[in-house]
Design a protein around this motif. Structure first.
Motif, PDB file in Angstrom:
ATOM      1  N   ASP A 277       0.809  -1.219   0.000  1.00  0.00           N
ATOM      2  CA  ASP A 277       0.000   0.000   0.000  1.00  0.00           C
ATOM      3  C   ASP A 277       0.845   1.273   0.000  1.00  0.00           C
ATOM      4  O   ASP A 277       0.298   2.376   0.120  1.00  0.00           O
ATOM      5  N   GLN A 278       2.167   1.127  -0.174  1.00  0.00           N
ATOM      6  CA  GLN A 278       2.994   2.320  -0.403  1.00  0.00           C
ATOM      7  C   GLN A 278       2.856   2.807  -1.851  1.00  0.00           C
ATOM      8  O   GLN A 278       3.256   3.924  -2.167  1.00  0.00           O
ATOM      9  N   ILE A 279       2.273   1.957  -2.712  1.00  0.00           N
ATOM     10  CA  ILE A 279       1.965   2.344  -4.092  1.00  0.00           C
ATOM     11  C   ILE A 279       0.581   2.986  -4.099  1.00  0.00           C
ATOM     12  O   ILE A 279      -0.402   2.379  -3.678  1.00  0.00           O
ATOM     13  N   HIS A 280       0.504   4.218  -4.592  1.00  0.00           N
ATOM     14  CA  HIS A 280      -0.756   4.960  -4.630  1.00  0.00           C
ATOM     15  C   HIS A 280      -1.141   5.210  -6.098  1.00  0.00           C
ATOM     16  O   HIS A 280      -0.420   5.910  -6.815  1.00  0.00           O
ATOM     17  N   VAL A 281      -2.248   4.641  -6.537  1.00  0.00           N
ATOM     18  CA  VAL A 281      -2.761   4.846  -7.892  1.00  0.00           C
ATOM     19  C   VAL A 281      -4.245   5.168  -7.780  1.00  0.00           C
ATOM     20  O   VAL A 281      -4.983   4.460  -7.094  1.00  0.00           O
ATOM     21  N   GLY A 282      -4.697   6.231  -8.444  1.00  0.00           N
ATOM     22  CA  GLY A 282      -6.096   6.603  -8.365  1.00  0.00           C
ATOM     23  C   GLY A 282      -6.441   7.669  -9.386  1.00  0.00           C
ATOM     24  O   GLY A 282      -5.570   8.163 -10.110  1.00  0.00           O
ATOM     25  N   PRO A 283      -7.722   8.038  -9.489  1.00  0.00           N
ATOM     26  CA  PRO A 283      -8.162   9.018 -10.500  1.00  0.00           C
ATOM     27  C   PRO A 283      -7.548  10.389 -10.293  1.00  0.00           C
ATOM     28  O   PRO A 283      -7.417  10.864  -9.169  1.00  0.00           O
ATOM     29  N   TYR A 284      -7.202  11.008 -11.414  1.00  0.00           N
ATOM     30  CA  TYR A 284      -6.453  12.261 -11.408  1.00  0.00           C
ATOM     31  C   TYR A 284      -6.983  13.121 -12.550  1.00  0.00           C
ATOM     32  O   TYR A 284      -7.134  12.632 -13.676  1.00  0.00           O
ATOM     33  N   LEU A 285      -7.282  14.379 -12.313  1.00  0.00           N
ATOM     34  CA  LEU A 285      -7.805  15.250 -13.363  1.00  0.00           C
ATOM     35  C   LEU A 285      -6.674  15.692 -14.279  1.00  0.00           C
ATOM     36  O   LEU A 285      -6.044  16.729 -14.081  1.00  0.00           O
ATOM     37  N   GLY A 286      -6.404  14.860 -15.268  1.00  0.00           N
ATOM     38  CA  GLY A 286      -5.333  15.176 -16.200  1.00  0.00           C
ATOM     39  C   GLY A 286      -5.525  14.453 -17.517  1.00  0.00           C
ATOM     40  O   GLY A 286      -6.125  13.374 -17.563  1.00  0.00           O
ATOM     41  N   SER A 325      -3.077   1.697 -15.603  1.00  0.00           N
ATOM     42  CA  SER A 325      -2.998   2.799 -14.648  1.00  0.00           C
ATOM     43  C   SER A 325      -3.444   4.111 -15.291  1.00  0.00           C
ATOM     44  O   SER A 325      -3.475   5.152 -14.647  1.00  0.00           O
ATOM     45  N   MET A 326      -3.785   4.049 -16.575  1.00  0.00           N
ATOM     46  CA  MET A 326      -4.351   5.180 -17.312  1.00  0.00           C
ATOM     47  C   MET A 326      -5.575   4.649 -18.068  1.00  0.00           C
ATOM     48  O   MET A 326      -5.705   3.445 -18.292  1.00  0.00           O
ATOM     49  N   LEU A 327      -6.443   5.570 -18.494  1.00  0.00           N
ATOM     50  CA  LEU A 327      -7.634   5.187 -19.241  1.00  0.00           C
ATOM     51  C   LEU A 327      -7.560   5.760 -20.655  1.00  0.00           C
ATOM     52  O   LEU A 327      -7.041   6.861 -20.858  1.00  0.00           O
ATOM     53  N   PRO A 328      -8.089   5.036 -21.665  1.00  0.00           N
ATOM     54  CA  PRO A 328      -8.114   5.579 -23.031  1.00  0.00           C
ATOM     55  C   PRO A 328      -8.846   6.911 -23.050  1.00  0.00           C
ATOM     56  O   PRO A 328      -9.901   7.068 -22.427  1.00  0.00           O
ATOM     57  N   GLY A 329      -8.289   7.897 -23.756  1.00  0.00           N
ATOM     58  CA  GLY A 329      -8.867   9.238 -23.762  1.00  0.00           C
ATOM     59  C   GLY A 329      -9.260   9.712 -25.145  1.00  0.00           C
ATOM     60  O   GLY A 329      -8.489   9.592 -26.093  1.00  0.00           O
ATOM     61  N   TYR A 330     -10.455  10.281 -25.254  1.00  0.00           N
ATOM     62  CA  TYR A 330     -10.969  10.759 -26.533  1.00  0.00           C
ATOM     63  C   TYR A 330     -11.459  12.200 -26.468  1.00  0.00           C
ATOM     64  O   TYR A 330     -12.088  12.692 -27.394  1.00  0.00           O
ATOM     65  N   SER A 331     -11.191  12.872 -25.377  1.00  0.00           N
ATOM     66  CA  SER A 331     -11.585  14.274 -25.212  1.00  0.00           C
ATOM     67  C   SER A 331     -10.460  14.996 -24.483  1.00  0.00           C
ATOM     68  O   SER A 331      -9.662  14.374 -23.799  1.00  0.00           O
ATOM     69  N   ASP A 492     -11.879  19.166 -35.016  1.00  0.00           N
ATOM     70  CA  ASP A 492     -10.815  19.788 -35.790  1.00  0.00           C
ATOM     71  C   ASP A 492      -9.444  19.179 -35.483  1.00  0.00           C
ATOM     72  O   ASP A 492      -8.457  19.493 -36.152  1.00  0.00           O
ATOM     73  N   VAL A 493      -9.389  18.334 -34.461  1.00  0.00           N
ATOM     74  CA  VAL A 493      -8.147  17.710 -33.990  1.00  0.00           C
ATOM     75  C   VAL A 493      -7.071  18.780 -33.757  1.00  0.00           C
ATOM     76  O   VAL A 493      -5.958  18.710 -34.279  1.00  0.00           O
ATOM     77  N   GLY A 494      -7.450  19.763 -32.946  1.00  0.00           N
ATOM     78  CA  GLY A 494      -6.477  20.787 -32.556  1.00  0.00           C
ATOM     79  C   GLY A 494      -5.395  20.210 -31.651  1.00  0.00           C
ATOM     80  O   GLY A 494      -4.283  20.740 -31.567  1.00  0.00           O
ATOM     81  N   GLN A 495      -5.716  19.147 -30.951  1.00  0.00           N
ATOM     82  CA  GLN A 495      -4.781  18.342 -30.160  1.00  0.00           C
ATOM     83  C   GLN A 495      -5.204  16.884 -30.353  1.00  0.00           C
ATOM     84  O   GLN A 495      -6.317  16.608 -30.811  1.00  0.00           O
ATOM     85  N   ILE A 496      -4.340  15.953 -29.973  1.00  0.00           N
ATOM     86  CA  ILE A 496      -4.695  14.526 -30.042  1.00  0.00           C
ATOM     87  C   ILE A 496      -4.718  13.965 -28.623  1.00  0.00           C
ATOM     88  O   ILE A 496      -3.681  13.555 -28.087  1.00  0.00           O
ATOM     89  N   PRO A 497      -5.882  13.955 -27.978  1.00  0.00           N
ATOM     90  CA  PRO A 497      -5.954  13.338 -26.643  1.00  0.00           C
ATOM     91  C   PRO A 497      -5.746  11.833 -26.747  1.00  0.00           C
ATOM     92  O   PRO A 497      -6.259  11.184 -27.669  1.00  0.00           O
ATOM     93  N   LEU A 498      -4.982  11.278 -25.823  1.00  0.00           N
ATOM     94  CA  LEU A 498      -4.654   9.854 -25.858  1.00  0.00           C
ATOM     95  C   LEU A 498      -5.136   9.105 -24.620  1.00  0.00           C
ATOM     96  O   LEU A 498      -5.670   7.997 -24.729  1.00  0.00           O
ATOM     97  N   LEU A 499      -4.921   9.696 -23.443  1.00  0.00           N
ATOM     98  CA  LEU A 499      -5.191   8.987 -22.196  1.00  0.00           C
ATOM     99  C   LEU A 499      -5.689   9.961 -21.141  1.00  0.00           C
ATOM    100  O   LEU A 499      -5.387  11.153 -21.179  1.00  0.00           O
ATOM    101  N   TYR A 500      -6.447   9.419 -20.188  1.00  0.00           N
ATOM    102  CA  TYR A 500      -6.788  10.176 -18.991  1.00  0.00           C
ATOM    103  C   TYR A 500      -5.894   9.667 -17.868  1.00  0.00           C
ATOM    104  O   TYR A 500      -5.709   8.462 -17.699  1.00  0.00           O
TER     105      TYR A 500
END
Length: 530
Positions: A277-286, A325-331, A492-500
């Protein structure tokens, strides 16, 4: 190595520095060795942009409001504030015991000076656009107005009044960002560019800057002038940059690091077994994304940009490269912001094989095939995770007639290149929420933003973002307008989002007050150690 040096008997009360190492005094100081995945470029609040710098500046300075260990809004240099009925005028009462580290009082004039400096074009602040909601700020930054006409005024030494162009729901959260921190006018005018050097830096936070050995460590010491110094547990916080994530794990295991703000995700399963439990993984606004040079041929063709984005197998990258540890991102805006529905790429629900077929047809129509490939360079900053992501995309695009080459530089060089609008094709980038609002993710692709690495310029997008800003007093309408703006950007694909993002931290079980939160904010003043 550091492990052995820390065991050495050191009688001097000052730190002795040698290349590639640092010593800790023998007397009983409480020390937090805080590992970070990249070196800071600066400690000038107006000339920084990365999360790594934000962590350091959060310890050195204090804005009007700040975040606690749970990333909740708390009073900072201001002990209280009021807001006008129309939501456009904020009046802040500063702490009577607020001091700079040189013992001088923190006043409303300090914030007026700092806000003016942020907007001064000569400062070259990447985050100047953050204060654009303030009346007259954008005019100053674009050389159309005068600083004295900005909506920021010192009513008296302890009272600051800020007037906005329109109601801005995220304004208080925005003030937790380092770009809005005060700076010492007297120090800057006296020392010029040297004001940020160790021993010179006058700050108003829980710590002061004592040493900075590039690529080795940055030593912060407790600030006795800080208004809440009595509750600060660590005498010393050492920020220790280690770009190689695997090396960081070894340093953590050896006890050289108390925490580290990333993980080599290809080792995640083994790390969880080893460190529990020294490893911390969780949702992150990024959002992890690729900037693509929209003003450079052939990337100025939205159809080509769409084909590249559509062909990338995000599920594979999330599962195999990032070990889920990341989620597929489309936005560009990640899920999780209350009241907002992100605008997803229209192909998000298509099977990957169908996406690849559609992308291949577009590329063939544009003249690109395996026999006549499209040349594309991906730039990325040093990290096993970023390298593995780029290699995966290189392999995915090759069968479609895209010849991808890779270029790696250290994080400081990478982002400096992007900020200076260097010539490139595609570059790895990421955006972590500065505040819990969609605007923080959408504002970076506006024409005037210093973070618009893609040089995206769409009148339709600008108009849609302006419409959302004008609806600031109507939350539901504003969120719909922001989603409509994001739809323009994504199509318009002003950026290419890949992951959350998820946060990936390793934290010693001896640390307390390091509380998991969606902003991954952990001010050292709230952390302690057994």
């Amino acid at each position: 190595m550091l492990k052995n040096m820390l065991k050495a008997t050191v009688f001097a009360t000052t730190m002795a520095v040698t290349a590639g190492a640092f010593y800790t005094p023998a007397f009983a100081e409480t020390v937090y060795n805080r590992g970070t995945a990249a070196e800071s470029e600066s400690v000038d609040p107006h000339k920084t942009s990365t999360v790594y710098e934000a962590n350091v500046l959060r310890d050195l300075f204090q804005g009007l409001v700040m975040q606690d260990e749970k990333a909740k809004l708390i009073p900072g240099a201001a002990e209280s504030w009021t807001v006008s009925d129309d939501g456009t005028v904020y009046t802040f009462k500063l702490r009577k015991d607020g001091m700079w580290s040189d013992g001088s009082p923190v006043t409303a004039d300090d914030f007026v000076y700092a806000f003016h400096r942020l907007e001064d074009p000569a400062t070259g602040a990447e985050y100047a656009s953050m204060l654009y909601p303030v009346k007259g700020a954008e005019d100053v930054n674009t050389k159309k107005g005068k600083p004295e006409d900005m909506g920021v005024k010192a009513i008296d030494a302890g009272t600051l009044e800020v007037t906005l162009k329109a109601p801005t729901p995220y304004f208080l959260e925005m003030l937790t960002h380092q770009a809005t921190y005060p700076v010492s006018k007297a120090s800057i005018e006296k020392l010029g560019a040297d004001w940020i050097k160790p021993g010179n830096l006058v700050s108003n936070g829980a710590y002061t800057l004592a040493e900075w050995v590039p690529n080795d460590h940055m030593k912060l010491v407790k600030n006795p002038k800080f208004w809440d110094a009595g509750s600060v547990k660590f005498d010393v916080v050492n920020y220790i940059p280690t770009e190689d994530r695997s090396s960081a794990m070894k340093r953590f295991e050896a006890g050289e690091l108390d925490s580290y703000d990333d993980l080599p995700t290809e080792q995640l399963a083994d790390l969880k077994t080893k460190f529990g439990d020294q490893i911390h993984v969780g949702p992150y606004l990024g959002t992890y994304y690729y900037a693509i040079k929209t003003d450079k041929a052939p990337w100025n063709n939205p159809e080509l940009r769409n084909a590249i984005s559509m062909a990338i197998d995000r599920d594979f990258i999330a599962e195999k490269v990032w070990q889920n540890s990341m989620l597929p991102g489309y936005s560009m805006v990640p899920p999780g912001i209350e009241g907002y529905t992100p605008a997803m790429a229209k192909y998000a629900d298509m099977p990957q094989i169908d996406r690849e077929d559609a992308a291949k047809k577009i590329l063939e129509k544009l003249g690109y095939t395996p026999e006549h490939p499209l040349k594309m360079e991906i730039r990325y900053n040093t990290s096993e995770n970023h390298k593995n992501t780029a290699v995966a995309i290189q392999e995915q695009l090759k069968p479609l007639g895209v010849d991808v080459t890779l270029l790696n530089t250290d994080t400081k060089t990478h982002y400096s290149f992007l900020e200076q609008k260097g010539d490139y094709d595609v570059a790895r980038a990421a955006w972590i929420a500065d505040y819990k609002d969609p605007e923080t993710f959408l504002g970076i692709t506006r024409k005037a933003s210093g973070n618009n690495y893609s040089n995206y310029n769409s009148p339709q997008y600008e108009a849609a973002m302006d419409k959302a800003a004008a609806a600031g007093g109507k939350p539901e309408e504003r969120m719909k307008d922001l989603s409509a703006a994001e739809r323009i950007l994504i199509d318009d694909v002003g950026q290419i989002p890949l992951l959350y993002y998820s946060y990936h931290d390793i934290v010693s079980s001896k640390l307390h007050g390091f509380v998991d939160n969606v902003m991954d904010v952990h001010p050292s003043r709230f952390v302690s150690k057994d």
